[in-house]
Design an enzyme around this catalytic site. Sequence first.
Site, PDB file in Angstrom:
ATOM      1  N   GLU A 210      45.494  42.601  23.331  1.00 16.41           N
ATOM      2  CA  GLU A 210      45.243  41.376  22.576  1.00 16.41           C
ATOM      3  C   GLU A 210      43.931  40.818  23.102  1.00 16.41           C
ATOM      4  OE1 GLU A 210      46.929  40.305  20.055  1.00 16.41           O
ATOM      5  OE2 GLU A 210      48.464  41.843  20.266  1.00 16.41           O
ATOM      6  N   CYS A 244      41.707  32.014  21.580  1.00 17.29           N
ATOM      7  CA  CYS A 244      41.280  33.346  21.111  1.00 17.29           C
ATOM      8  C   CYS A 244      41.112  33.369  19.602  1.00 17.29           C
ATOM      9  CB  CYS A 244      42.281  34.407  21.557  1.00 17.29           C
ATOM     10  SG  CYS A 244      43.964  34.070  21.025  1.00 17.29           S
TER      11      CYS A 244
HETATM   12  P1  NAD Z   1      39.903  38.327  31.298  1.00 21.04           P
HETATM   13  O1  NAD Z   1      39.662  39.544  30.508  1.00 21.04           O
HETATM   14  O2  NAD Z   1      38.844  37.884  32.236  1.00 21.04           O
HETATM   15  O3  NAD Z   1      41.226  38.465  32.200  1.00 21.04           O
HETATM   16  C1  NAD Z   1      42.481  38.698  31.619  1.00 21.04           C
HETATM   17  C2  NAD Z   1      43.441  39.198  32.675  1.00 21.04           C
HETATM   18  O4  NAD Z   1      43.041  40.496  33.109  1.00 21.04           O
HETATM   19  C3  NAD Z   1      43.486  38.341  33.941  1.00 21.04           C
HETATM   20  O5  NAD Z   1      44.824  38.227  34.365  1.00 21.04           O
HETATM   21  C4  NAD Z   1      42.689  39.152  34.933  1.00 21.04           C
HETATM   22  O6  NAD Z   1      43.034  38.930  36.284  1.00 21.04           O
HETATM   23  C5  NAD Z   1      43.043  40.564  34.529  1.00 21.04           C
HETATM   24  N1  NAD Z   1      42.107  41.608  34.931  1.00 21.04           N
HETATM   25  C6  NAD Z   1      40.793  41.500  35.225  1.00 21.04           C
HETATM   26  N2  NAD Z   1      40.283  42.704  35.538  1.00 21.04           N
HETATM   27  C7  NAD Z   1      41.289  43.603  35.448  1.00 21.04           C
HETATM   28  C8  NAD Z   1      41.394  45.003  35.632  1.00 21.04           C
HETATM   29  N3  NAD Z   1      40.330  45.744  35.982  1.00 21.04           N
HETATM   30  N4  NAD Z   1      42.589  45.595  35.439  1.00 21.04           N
HETATM   31  C9  NAD Z   1      43.672  44.870  35.053  1.00 21.04           C
HETATM   32  N5  NAD Z   1      43.630  43.533  34.873  1.00 21.04           N
HETATM   33  C10 NAD Z   1      42.452  42.911  35.060  1.00 21.04           C
HETATM   34  O7  NAD Z   1      40.267  37.213  30.245  1.00 21.04           O
HETATM   35  P2  NAD Z   1      40.455  35.661  30.529  1.00 21.04           P
HETATM   36  O8  NAD Z   1      39.101  35.095  30.799  1.00 21.04           O
HETATM   37  O9  NAD Z   1      41.549  35.425  31.485  1.00 21.04           O
HETATM   38  O10 NAD Z   1      40.972  35.151  29.110  1.00 21.04           O
HETATM   39  C11 NAD Z   1      40.133  34.842  28.065  1.00 21.04           C
HETATM   40  C12 NAD Z   1      40.044  35.991  27.068  1.00 21.04           C
HETATM   41  O11 NAD Z   1      41.359  36.289  26.583  1.00 21.04           O
HETATM   42  C13 NAD Z   1      39.244  35.633  25.841  1.00 21.04           C
HETATM   43  O12 NAD Z   1      38.472  36.743  25.447  1.00 21.04           O
HETATM   44  C14 NAD Z   1      40.304  35.306  24.823  1.00 21.04           C
HETATM   45  O13 NAD Z   1      39.870  35.417  23.485  1.00 21.04           O
HETATM   46  C15 NAD Z   1      41.327  36.327  25.160  1.00 21.04           C
HETATM   47  N6  NAD Z   1      42.644  35.949  24.624  1.00 21.04           N
HETATM   48  C16 NAD Z   1      43.193  36.693  23.640  1.00 21.04           C
HETATM   49  C17 NAD Z   1      44.418  36.332  23.092  1.00 21.04           C
HETATM   50  C18 NAD Z   1      45.071  37.153  22.026  1.00 21.04           C
HETATM   51  O14 NAD Z   1      46.268  36.993  21.844  1.00 21.04           O
HETATM   52  N7  NAD Z   1      44.370  38.023  21.322  1.00 21.04           N
HETATM   53  C19 NAD Z   1      45.084  35.211  23.586  1.00 21.04           C
HETATM   54  C20 NAD Z   1      44.496  34.468  24.583  1.00 21.04           C
HETATM   55  C21 NAD Z   1      43.281  34.854  25.114  1.00 21.04           C
END
Ligand code: NAD
Length: 455
Positions: A210, A244
């Site tokens: 997502e 998002c």
């Molecule tokens: P992010 O990608 O920075 O982090 C998301 C999660 O991934 C965090 O828990 C982080 O610790 C983890 N992570 C980071 N590196 C990783 C790795 N190498 N392996 C596994 N996990 C890892 O995103 P964010 O800044 O926390 O959230 C914002 C983003 O999420 C935006 O792009 C937003 O649009 C998206 N989002 C999407 C939805 C949806 O349902 N489509 C909903 C909410 C947010």
Amino acid sequence: MTEVQATVERARSAARWWGGLGHNGRRARLLAWKRHIARQISELAALVAEETGKSPDDAALEVMLAVEHLDWAARNAGKVLGRQRVPSGMLAANHVATLEYLPLGVIGVIGPWNYPVYTPLGSVSYALAAGNAVVLKPSEHTPRTGAWLADAWAAAVPGEPVLQTVLGDGAVGAELTRSGVDKIAFTGSAATARKVMATCAETLTPLVVEGGGKDAMIVAADADLDAAARAAAFGGFGNAGQTCAGVERVYVERAVYPEFLDRLSGLVPGPQLMTTPEQPSIVRAHVDDALARGGRVVVGGPSDASSPVAAVILAEVPEDSLAVTEETFGPTLVVNPVDNVDEGIRLTNASKYGLAASVFSKDSHRATGIARRLRTGAASVNAVLGFAGVPSLPFGGVGDSGFGRIHGADGLRELSRAQAVTRQRFAAPMDLMRLDRDPKVMRRALKLFHLRHGR
Ligand code: NAD
């Protein structure tokens, strides 16, 4: 053994108990957890507000939506996933065919910070309802909210650790991805999704992504401009733009462009706190880039890259600007004029993202037709984010917005293993599935085949 490995191991044994309870047993326990969350909504909303910087009311709304989904998943999992008979077709008419969706085992859920209840629970609730145990890695910016949800589970459903958390940053997420869980449900940015997918490839762990969005709103000349402006303001500036499926681009038919900008300008909120320290500088970079390329500011202006951030409306921004091509995730709206709705559709679909969109026109039939031409996983007509509160609808995107679906029947199936079972009721009159096949029978079968498919 690391903490992540030990947690997944505990989850594996809990999964056996949980999977063995059956749909009715799980439903009762999921509803107990739901009631616990609902009764403690003020406490949870206060914690979310504290960790994210959003208002307690916005946090409460988030919990309300999440609980609606949890309730739906608990009540509908049996119907959607339970064993059912399907037609066995002509070739296998002597078999009874049944289809059932069984638990995968342990699901690793990796969550973001912007909706730290609604978003992870979109995967967690459906994974649990499908009979899996869950190990949740909440965002490092909202760890206490994640832990609260698992503690609430333990209080409502004591005994086996069916829902646990592992806390930490991306390194812990990567470890969870490598831990041998049966599927990863990841929500976050496209950049991180690429890393998670690469890690999943090492162990062939399946993945649902997502991702982010660059969602557009199309405003037709016959739209209710007040309603469209209100929706654009809520979708663009609500939660400081950190949604998002919020609105980041608005394409307005030229005939009503000045009027729409005027109405939208009157709805701009004051500066808002952003959750992470990096976010304001991304907003600033996108605004600067848009202005450098010839866009203009209608409201607000370049910020000083610190929180709270003032809302910005940008107009006539070139389509190759960062504010149009990349997810800003801040309280900015790019509002561009289009010659007609077709141009709005073309520009909406030109994005590498494809999460959701919205369409405004008083002709709702036409608006729905426009929505159906959009390359997105969801669309709202004459509203924004309408789909977010409908648990029976799937949610997810295309392109950089990800793949797979959470929510709804698709979300339940996404976190299950389809098992097809056939039971032979009587020997086939024309049995072709044997080594000593009768050539006469084969000839007859071929004749029938031609009659059935070759005419
Ligand atoms: P992010 O990608 O920075 O982090 C998301 C999660 O991934 C965090 O828990 C982080 O610790 C983890 N992570 C980071 N590196 C990783 C790795 N190498 N392996 C596994 N996990 C890892 O995103 P964010 O800044 O926390 O959230 C914002 C983003 O999420 C935006 O792009 C937003 O649009 C998206 N989002 C999407 C939805 C949806 O349902 N489509 C909903 C909410 C947010």
